[in-house]
Design an enzyme around this catalytic site. Structure first.
Site, PDB file in Angstrom:
ATOM      1  N   PHE A 124       0.867  -1.356   0.189  1.00 57.21           N
ATOM      2  CA  PHE A 124       0.057  -0.038  -0.099  1.00 57.21           C
ATOM      3  C   PHE A 124       1.050   1.376   0.034  1.00 57.21           C
ATOM      4  O   PHE A 124       1.841   1.364   0.906  1.00 57.21           O
ATOM      5  CB  PHE A 124      -0.970  -0.034   1.499  1.00 57.21           C
ATOM      6  N   LEU A 126       0.516   5.269   0.179  1.00 58.57           N
ATOM      7  CA  LEU A 126       0.010   6.511   0.434  1.00 58.57           C
ATOM      8  C   LEU A 126       0.874   7.465   0.937  1.00 58.57           C
ATOM      9  O   LEU A 126       1.192   8.643   0.278  1.00 58.57           O
ATOM     10  CB  LEU A 126      -1.220   6.236   1.488  1.00 58.57           C
ATOM     11  N   GLU A 128       4.050  10.008   1.884  1.00 56.75           N
ATOM     12  CA  GLU A 128       5.259  10.660   1.054  1.00 56.75           C
ATOM     13  C   GLU A 128       6.084  11.229   1.721  1.00 56.75           C
ATOM     14  O   GLU A 128       5.832  11.483   2.932  1.00 56.75           O
ATOM     15  CB  GLU A 128       4.660  11.588  -0.057  1.00 56.75           C
ATOM     16  N   SER A 133       0.169  12.247   7.628  1.00 53.76           N
ATOM     17  CA  SER A 133      -0.956  12.597   7.916  1.00 53.76           C
ATOM     18  C   SER A 133      -1.776  13.370   7.099  1.00 53.76           C
ATOM     19  O   SER A 133      -2.936  13.331   6.993  1.00 53.76           O
ATOM     20  CB  SER A 133      -0.847  13.090   9.620  1.00 53.76           C
ATOM     21  N   TRP A 157       7.763   4.763   3.581  1.00 56.50           N
ATOM     22  CA  TRP A 157       7.191   3.754   4.660  1.00 56.50           C
ATOM     23  C   TRP A 157       6.165   2.514   3.822  1.00 56.50           C
ATOM     24  O   TRP A 157       5.041   2.341   4.524  1.00 56.50           O
ATOM     25  CB  TRP A 157       6.064   4.263   5.867  1.00 56.50           C
ATOM     26  N   THR A 159       5.108  -0.824   3.518  1.00 55.05           N
ATOM     27  CA  THR A 159       5.138  -2.071   4.185  1.00 55.05           C
ATOM     28  C   THR A 159       5.284  -3.214   3.019  1.00 55.05           C
ATOM     29  O   THR A 159       4.187  -3.249   2.256  1.00 55.05           O
ATOM     30  CB  THR A 159       4.339  -2.237   5.276  1.00 55.05           C
ATOM     31  N   GLN A 337       9.689  -2.603  33.209  1.00 55.87           N
ATOM     32  CA  GLN A 337      10.183  -2.294  34.555  1.00 55.87           C
ATOM     33  C   GLN A 337       9.937  -3.336  35.606  1.00 55.87           C
ATOM     34  O   GLN A 337      10.801  -3.413  36.376  1.00 55.87           O
ATOM     35  CB  GLN A 337       8.821  -1.065  35.020  1.00 55.87           C
ATOM     36  N   ILE A 338       8.987  -4.212  35.330  1.00 56.97           N
ATOM     37  CA  ILE A 338       9.018  -5.269  36.363  1.00 56.97           C
ATOM     38  C   ILE A 338      10.227  -6.275  36.144  1.00 56.97           C
ATOM     39  O   ILE A 338      10.612  -6.833  37.131  1.00 56.97           O
ATOM     40  CB  ILE A 338       7.597  -6.165  35.885  1.00 56.97           C
ATOM     41  N   GLU A 364      -0.905   4.152  10.605  1.00 56.02           N
ATOM     42  CA  GLU A 364      -2.408   4.044  10.247  1.00 56.02           C
ATOM     43  C   GLU A 364      -3.192   4.947  10.954  1.00 56.02           C
ATOM     44  O   GLU A 364      -4.225   4.761  11.418  1.00 56.02           O
ATOM     45  CB  GLU A 364      -2.871   2.776  10.032  1.00 56.02           C
TER      46      GLU A 364
END
Length: 383
Positions: A124, A126, A128, A133, A157, A159, A337-338, A364
């Site tokens: 896809f 879209l 540039e 956005s 970008w 994919t 963190q855990i 997206e």
């Protein structure tokens, strides 16, 4: 793990994908993240299982299922590997879906059938360099010359770009009209002037193949115009609405994986003479993870069901993706963190979950744009 009510078919699909992801995808996840190697073998296996065409009718090579089923599959795959999940989501939601929704019967037979069956990979185009956005700022143009459109411009970008056979590409056929002058085209791999660039070295989802595309005098047959001329922006919005359900599901899967790993670790690691899971600070982090994951999953399922029922779902898809992606960032951060210092190393997967989750608050529709979408749709109700 709590789910909203599923059909028997959906439950069987979820369980099958869960087992496949655990046995085949997860063991390779750390390696392909390190090497940035596209998970082609897993993609081929998923094609054999019918996972590349879940929401499309069987007559077009699909599994004849629905958006809800796709969301369930994406969540399970994301738990195992964010890169593999993103690759599948882009193929299905962003390339195959607009061809299914807006393509002619001839286009569906030629392009959707191999995409849905897994014989081809989709992509896809879209965004540039100066248009993310803000799609209206796109500068890629398409000029009609006889029996062809000639495309010129640049995309970013993209994919699956290095592996894809079929691309859905957006270009301005009437630049003076801004977003009202955008059209969509189906472009085949190897078309002269359609140049695939170098693979991006990304923070996360590193095994997914993301590249720029240069478009220089690319001649596309007029039959490859997708839908009507100058209707591409609306097609892109509809496509992204559905895609946000998929990214929401991906977010839930990453968050679920982080919570499971963190909870298990909290029952193994001792400090000050006790398991760290006995400490209130850890319990509260886990409680917040579980609560937000449950809420995000229900939001994703609700948006999917609205779409499958043919009801408006733009706001609900945006809310599901917005909430789930930000919840995934919190869950993966707290999982690190855990784990403490161990969580900061690549010996444990939680740092990878965090890096992969970062994509979900950008791709997206950024969180900022999604807040605009939600508020816009909300205010329509009171206009």
């Amino acid at each position: 793990m709590a789910y909203s009510e599923l059909t028997e078919e959906q439950t069987m699909l979820r369980d099958m994908v869960r087992e496949f992801a655990k046995n085949e995808i997860e063991p390779l996840a750390a390696e392909i993240d390190e090497t940035c190697a596209y998970p082609i073998d897993n993609i081929r296996q998923m094609a054999e299982l019918g996972l590349l065409g879940i929401p499309f009718p069987e007559k077009y090579g699909g599994a004849g299922m629905d958006t809800m089923s796709l969301a369930l599959a994406l969540e399970e795959i994301a738990k195992a590997c964010g890169s593999t999940c993103l690759s599948l989501a882009a193929h299905t939601s962003l390339c195959a879906t607009p061809i299914y929704l807006f393509g002619s019967e001839e286009q569906k037979q030629k392009y959707l059938v191999p995409l849905a069956s897994g014989a081809a990979i989709g992509s896809f185009c879209l965004s540039e360099p100066g248009s993310g956005s803000d799609a209206g700022a796109a500068t890629t143009v398409a000029v009609r010359e006889g029996e062809h459109y000639v495309l010129n411009g640049n995309k970013l970008w993209v994919t699956n770009a290095g592996l894809a056979d079929t691309f859905v590409v957006f270009a301005k056929t009437d630049p003076e009209q801004g977003v009202r002058g955008i059209s969509a085209f189906i472009v085949e791999k190897g078309t002269e002037g359609f140049i695939i660039g170098k693979k991006e070295d990304k923070l996360g989802v590193r095994a997914s193949d993301t590249r720029p595309v240069s478009i220089e005098g690319c001649r596309v047959p007029k039959e490859n115009l997708l839908g009507e001329e100058n209707k591409g922006f609306r097609q892109a919005l509809v496509t992204l609405d559905g895609g946000r359900i998929g990214i929401g599901a991906m977010s839930v899967g990453l968050a679920q994986a982080a919570m499971e790993k963190a909870a298990a670790y909290s029952q193994e690691r001792e400090a000050f003479g006790s398991l760290i899971g006995d400490f209130q600070a850890i319990k509260w982090m886990l409680a917040d993870m579980a609560t937000e994951i449950h809420a995000g999953r229900l939001m994703v399922h609700h948006a999917a069901r609205l779409r499958d029922a043919g009801q408006p779902y733009t706001k609900e898809a945006a809310m599901a993706k917005l909430f789930s992606s930000e919840a995934a960032m919190r869950a993966t951060k707290n999982a690190i963190q855990i784990f403490g210092g161990y969580g900061y190393t690549r010996d444990y997967p939680v740092e990878r979950y965090w890096r992969d989750a970062k994509l979900t608050v950008i791709g997206e529709g950024t969180s900022e744009v999604l807040r605009l979408v939600v508020s816009r749709e909300l205010l329509k109700e009171f206009a």
